[in-house]
Write an enzyme that holds these catalytic residues in place. Structure first.
Site, PDB file in Angstrom:
ATOM      1  N   LYS A 111      36.492  46.605  42.142  1.00 13.64           N
ATOM      2  CA  LYS A 111      35.532  47.031  41.123  1.00 13.64           C
ATOM      3  C   LYS A 111      36.243  47.058  39.781  1.00 13.64           C
ATOM      4  O   LYS A 111      37.460  47.240  39.719  1.00 13.64           O
ATOM      5  CB  LYS A 111      34.976  48.429  41.441  1.00 13.64           C
ATOM      6  N   ASP A 151      27.000  44.507  37.241  1.00  5.31           N
ATOM      7  CA  ASP A 151      26.796  45.899  37.648  1.00  5.31           C
ATOM      8  C   ASP A 151      26.037  46.559  36.503  1.00  5.31           C
ATOM      9  O   ASP A 151      25.453  45.865  35.659  1.00  5.31           O
ATOM     10  CB  ASP A 151      28.148  46.580  37.919  1.00  5.31           C
TER      11      ASP A 151
END
Length: 450
Positions: A111, A151
């Site tokens: 991430k 995202d």
């Protein structure tokens, strides 16, 4: 009580550790794998200096947490939001590792992102930020190394700018990002995938626990939070199937529909959000009631299915109790770790109370459809081809079915509970144990623990 230094990460670690206790009691050698897997393989932090429209330099923090590569290249999104910090990215990368394992595809976990806020910025400012961000990140990613995606705050525009910068820096056109435009390497139904996947997972939950609340029935009442990509396509799939969507929300408040949202109104909200607007501007719409500063969970007297689709820890203990009181039978996270620890405890206690309790699905299982289609996009890029919408949707349904079955079997075997008398197995335990075993076994075979 001393607050943890990294509260979001510690919450995710506590959840996994608690779920694993019955499995570790029977297989104590895996404790070493748990000790090792919780430490990221690599954390990258860098400064991002970019120029605003007035020609002034601005600076933000950039991050990439490359968590685990036992099952494949690091895979996970890039979040652009002022709240971004290492605790949040470590929790997301940690969750991503096991979520990706549950898809059955060869993807590791990672991430990244920045505390840059794209809201209120011009396209030129966002392009200059993305170029500067990629000038550091490009040396650490690649189609066989680390494949980021979108995202929160990172949509098609940002992915395009990031891809263009990478292409210039490396002089190569490869699938090192997912969420690309359809005509230059993207996949059909990638924007829809997380929301659609949640519903495909929930359909299995309904069939096993409460078929009377089928999503084909208008009388089935569904509460959804958020109004971004995940929430919009979750709502549109529910409406397509025939059930009633009662709510959407954003950071400023909730918009409750008296008779249910329509497809056309959700699509209008999509356009509003793309332009940077707020649900507050729709407060006077006939048939809808706006509640400033509130999430939807305490606003609805009757709910059958609740689908958090905004951000982490968006359902508190009090809100969980309100959902139980409103008659909720299923709670499935479209967001990552959408429920607080205390809220999850409420749902799990309700599940154990009997066949009419709440059945809860954690985001690492119920929202894995997004990264699953990202994995399918990677496969298409590797073969230099594009599958049809129908092909991708069929593959997504199959992945969500297998994910549900994996969680159900592992939850039945390793929750340490008596699941007779109509009590449903813990999907929380099932998702955590199944994902962990797959990652841990790969790590052991590669010599990471023994």
């Amino acid at each position: 009580m001393v607050k943890p230094i990294e509260p979001e990460f510690q919450q995710a670690l506590n959840e996994l550790t608690t779920s694993l206790q019955p499995f570790l009691a029977a297989n104590p050698e895996y404790q070493k794998a748990l000790d090792i897997v919780q430490v990221p393989e690599r954390i990258l932090q860098f400064r991002v200096v970019w120029e605003d429209d007035q020609g002034r330099p601005q600076v933000n923090n950039g991050f990439r947490v490359q968590y685990n590569s036992a099952l494949g290249p690091y895979k996970g999104g890039l979040r652009l939001h002022p709240s971004v910090n290492l605790s949040i990215l470590k929790f997301l990368g940690f969750e991503q590792t096991f979520k990706n394992a549950l898809t059955g595809l060869n993807m590791g976990g990672g991430k990244g992102g920045s505390d840059f806020d794209p809201k209120g910025k011009s396209d030129s400012e966002i392009r200059r930020f993305c170029t500067s961000f990629m000038m550091e990140l490009f040396r650490h990613i690649g189609k066989d190394t680390d494949v980021p995606a979108g995202d929160i705050g990172t949509g098609g525009r940002e992915i395009g700018f990031l891809f263009g910068a990478y292409k210039k820096l490396r002089n190569e056109f490869v699938g090192m990002l997912t969420g690309k435009g359809l005509h230059w390497g993207g996949s059909f139904i990638r924007p829809e995938a997380t929301g659609y996947g949640v519903i495909y997972y929930v359909e299995h939950m309904i069939a096993h626990s409460c078929p009377e609340f089928s999503l084909t029935k208008p009388e089935t009442l569904v509460a959804i939070s958020g109004s971004g990509n995940v929430a919009q396509f979750t709502a549109l799939k529910v409406i397509e199937l025939g059930a009633t969507v009662l709510s959407l929300s954003d950071s400023k408040g909730s918009l409750i529909a008296e008779k249910g949202y329509t497809k056309e109104f959700v699509e209008e909200i999509g356009k509003l959000k793309l332009a940077g607007g707020s649900l507050e501007s729709l407060a006077d719409t006939p048939g809808y009631t706006y509640h400033a500063g509130q999430r939807p969970w305490v606003l609805l007297p009757k709910v059958h299915i609740a689908l958090p689709g905004a951000t982490q820890n968006e359902v508190s203990k009090d809100e969980a109790e309100a959902l139980v009181a409103a008659g909720a039978r299923i709670v499935a996270e479209g967001s990552n770790m959408g429920c607080t620890e205390e809220a999850v405890d409420v749902f799990e206690a309700s599940r154990k109370s009997g066949p009419n309790g709440v059945w809860y699905a954690p985001g690492k299982a119920s929202n894995c459809g997004g990264v699953a289609v990202s994995g399918l996009e990677m496969a298409q890029n590797s073969q230099r081809l594009a599958w049809s919408t129908e092909e991708v949707d069929a593959k997504l349904k199959k992945i969500m079915t297998e994910c549900f079955n994996t969680c159900l079997v592992a939850g039945s075997k390793w929750s340490g509970e008596d699941v007779s008398g109509g009590v449903m197995p813990s999907l929380l335990s099932g998702a955590n144990v199944a994902g962990f075993i797959k990652v841990a076994d790969a790590m052991r075979e590669q010599g990471d623990w023994w």
